[in-house]
Design an enzyme around this catalytic site. Structure first.
Site, PDB file in Angstrom:
ATOM      1  CB  VAL A 237      68.481  94.801  -8.207  1.00 24.32           C
ATOM      2  CG1 VAL A 237      68.795  95.785  -7.093  1.00 24.32           C
ATOM      3  CG2 VAL A 237      69.713  94.542  -9.076  1.00 24.32           C
TER       4      VAL A 237
ATOM      5  CB  SER B 245      76.597 104.761 -17.804  1.00 24.72           C
ATOM      6  OG  SER B 245      77.918 104.855 -18.260  1.00 24.72           O
TER       7      SER B 245
ATOM      8  CE1 TYR C 151      78.000  99.378 -16.911  1.00 28.99           C
ATOM      9  CE2 TYR C 151      78.734 101.052 -18.456  1.00 28.99           C
ATOM     10  CZ  TYR C 151      78.357 100.677 -17.182  1.00 28.99           C
ATOM     11  OH  TYR C 151      78.332 101.628 -16.174  1.00 28.99           O
TER      12      TYR C 151
HETATM   13  N1  NAD Z   1      82.268 104.075 -11.544  1.00 24.25           N
HETATM   14  C1  NAD Z   1      82.030 104.621 -12.718  1.00 24.25           C
HETATM   15  O1  NAD Z   1      82.943 105.160 -13.355  1.00 24.25           O
HETATM   16  C2  NAD Z   1      80.627 104.629 -13.303  1.00 24.25           C
HETATM   17  C3  NAD Z   1      80.386 105.385 -14.458  1.00 24.25           C
HETATM   18  C4  NAD Z   1      79.102 105.422 -14.992  1.00 24.25           C
HETATM   19  C5  NAD Z   1      78.083 104.706 -14.378  1.00 24.25           C
HETATM   20  N2  NAD Z   1      78.355 103.968 -13.276  1.00 24.25           N
HETATM   21  C6  NAD Z   1      77.241 103.239 -12.676  1.00 24.25           C
HETATM   22  O2  NAD Z   1      77.129 103.621 -11.322  1.00 24.25           O
HETATM   23  C7  NAD Z   1      76.555 102.547 -10.576  1.00 24.25           C
HETATM   24  C8  NAD Z   1      77.416 102.277  -9.360  1.00 24.25           C
HETATM   25  O3  NAD Z   1      78.675 101.782  -9.823  1.00 24.25           O
HETATM   26  P1  NAD Z   1      80.036 101.869  -8.966  1.00 24.25           P
HETATM   27  O4  NAD Z   1      81.056 102.480  -9.817  1.00 24.25           O
HETATM   28  O5  NAD Z   1      79.765 102.435  -7.607  1.00 24.25           O
HETATM   29  O6  NAD Z   1      80.425 100.331  -8.930  1.00 24.25           O
HETATM   30  P2  NAD Z   1      80.553  99.330  -7.702  1.00 24.25           P
HETATM   31  O7  NAD Z   1      80.919  98.018  -8.303  1.00 24.25           O
HETATM   32  O8  NAD Z   1      81.429  99.923  -6.654  1.00 24.25           O
HETATM   33  O9  NAD Z   1      79.056  99.294  -7.165  1.00 24.25           O
HETATM   34  C9  NAD Z   1      78.062  98.520  -7.769  1.00 24.25           C
HETATM   35  C10 NAD Z   1      77.148  98.025  -6.659  1.00 24.25           C
HETATM   36  O10 NAD Z   1      76.120  97.216  -7.256  1.00 24.25           O
HETATM   37  C11 NAD Z   1      75.876  96.167  -6.353  1.00 24.25           C
HETATM   38  N3  NAD Z   1      75.253  95.034  -7.063  1.00 24.25           N
HETATM   39  C12 NAD Z   1      75.744  94.287  -8.067  1.00 24.25           C
HETATM   40  N4  NAD Z   1      74.866  93.314  -8.408  1.00 24.25           N
HETATM   41  C13 NAD Z   1      73.795  93.461  -7.584  1.00 24.25           C
HETATM   42  C14 NAD Z   1      72.569  92.782  -7.440  1.00 24.25           C
HETATM   43  N5  NAD Z   1      72.232  91.720  -8.207  1.00 24.25           N
HETATM   44  N6  NAD Z   1      71.690  93.208  -6.492  1.00 24.25           N
HETATM   45  C15 NAD Z   1      71.996  94.275  -5.705  1.00 24.25           C
HETATM   46  N7  NAD Z   1      73.149  94.966  -5.796  1.00 24.25           N
HETATM   47  C16 NAD Z   1      74.039  94.560  -6.725  1.00 24.25           C
HETATM   48  C17 NAD Z   1      77.252  95.795  -5.797  1.00 24.25           C
HETATM   49  O11 NAD Z   1      77.150  95.087  -4.594  1.00 24.25           O
HETATM   50  C18 NAD Z   1      77.867  97.166  -5.621  1.00 24.25           C
HETATM   51  O12 NAD Z   1      77.592  97.674  -4.327  1.00 24.25           O
HETATM   52  C19 NAD Z   1      76.442 101.379 -11.553  1.00 24.25           C
HETATM   53  O13 NAD Z   1      75.134 101.297 -12.059  1.00 24.25           O
HETATM   54  C20 NAD Z   1      77.425 101.734 -12.651  1.00 24.25           C
HETATM   55  O14 NAD Z   1      77.092 101.125 -13.893  1.00 24.25           O
HETATM   56  C21 NAD Z   1      79.592 103.921 -12.713  1.00 24.25           C
END
Ligand code: NAD
Length: 201
Positions: A9, A87, A100
């Site tokens: 991305v 988030s 972040y």
């Molecule tokens: N898990 C939580 O508690 C939480 C809470 C609030 C927000 N979020 C947000 O939810 C979203 C998903 O997070 P998650 O918890 O599933 O984490 P995760 O690390 O399991 O998933 C993140 C995904 O982003 C992908 N990614 C990273 N860099 C990339 C790039 N340059 N190009 C394409 N893909 C890329 C990774 O391959 C991974 O599949 C994120 O934006 C995170 O900030 C997560």
């Protein structure tokens, strides 16, 4: 990191390639969810400077570039729904999460402007703001740091983290016709974690 990404991305060429491949298989991108995200921790003093470019690159610029590819297509068809996974860090601060938090606030600003710029075409943009979610990565972290886990549970009035399906349900809703007048909205799904100061006593 979770699953292996099909596009980077942070690179517009890579995103365009993924959209083109998707379309060459006979699909149209009616709903685009910008979910890719990374996290680094630290204060402005102890965190390495590179964290800014890395985290902003994926979490903010990545959403911007995804929007560019998505909207180029949405505008041609006069329809589309763009959902950004921000988030709870997009609406409140947390100590030690400066970069972040900045990245997650940034995309909420972008969502509002997308809604203003393209709403007249019937194209919608909304942000979903999860609190802590029980992803495999999070489970691993909780197993490794039980004391931290207890603290994080204690600050959520519902006393638990979200299941990924509970976030997916919110994304489904904001991108569906049921939410057809929802545009530029910030949809918080955090068990009231950001609703205010909370004490379980
Ligand atoms: N898990 C939580 O508690 C939480 C809470 C609030 C927000 N979020 C947000 O939810 C979203 C998903 O997070 P998650 O918890 O599933 O984490 P995760 O690390 O399991 O998933 C993140 C995904 O982003 C992908 N990614 C990273 N860099 C990339 C790039 N340059 N190009 C394409 N893909 C890329 C990774 O391959 C991974 O599949 C994120 O934006 C995170 O900030 C997560």
């Amino acid at each position: 990191m979770g699953t292996r990404p099909v596009a980077d991305v942070t690179a517009s060429g890579s995103l365009e390639e993924a959209f083109n491949k998707f379309e060459s298989q006979g699909f149209t991108a009616d709903i685009v969810v910008a979910c890719a995200g990374v996290e680094r921790l630290g204060t402005v003093i102890d965190e390495p400077e590179e964290n800014w470019d890395f985290v902003m690159g994926v979490n903010a610029q990545g959403v911007y570039l995804s929007a560019r590819s998505a909207y180029a297509r949405f505008v041609k068809r006069r329809q589309g729904s763009f959902v950004v996974i921000s988030s709870d860090a997009g609406i409140v601060g947390t100590s030690g999460f400066g970069v972040y938090t900045a990245s997650k606030h940034a995309v909420i600003g972008l969502v509002k402007c997308l809604a203003l710029d393209f709403g007249h075409l019937g194209i919608r943009a909304n942000a979903v703001c999860p609190g802590n979610v029980r992803t495999p990565m999070m489970d691993e972290y909780l197993r490794a740091s039980p004391a931290e886990a207890e603290y994080w549970f204690s600050v959520v009035p519902m006393g638990r983290f979200a299941d990924p399906d509970e976030i997916a349900g919110a994304v489904d809703f904001v991108s569906s016709p049921a939410a057809s007048f929802m545009n530029g909205s910030v949809f918080v799904v955090d068990g009231a974690g950001s609703a205010g100061l909370f004490s379980a006593d």
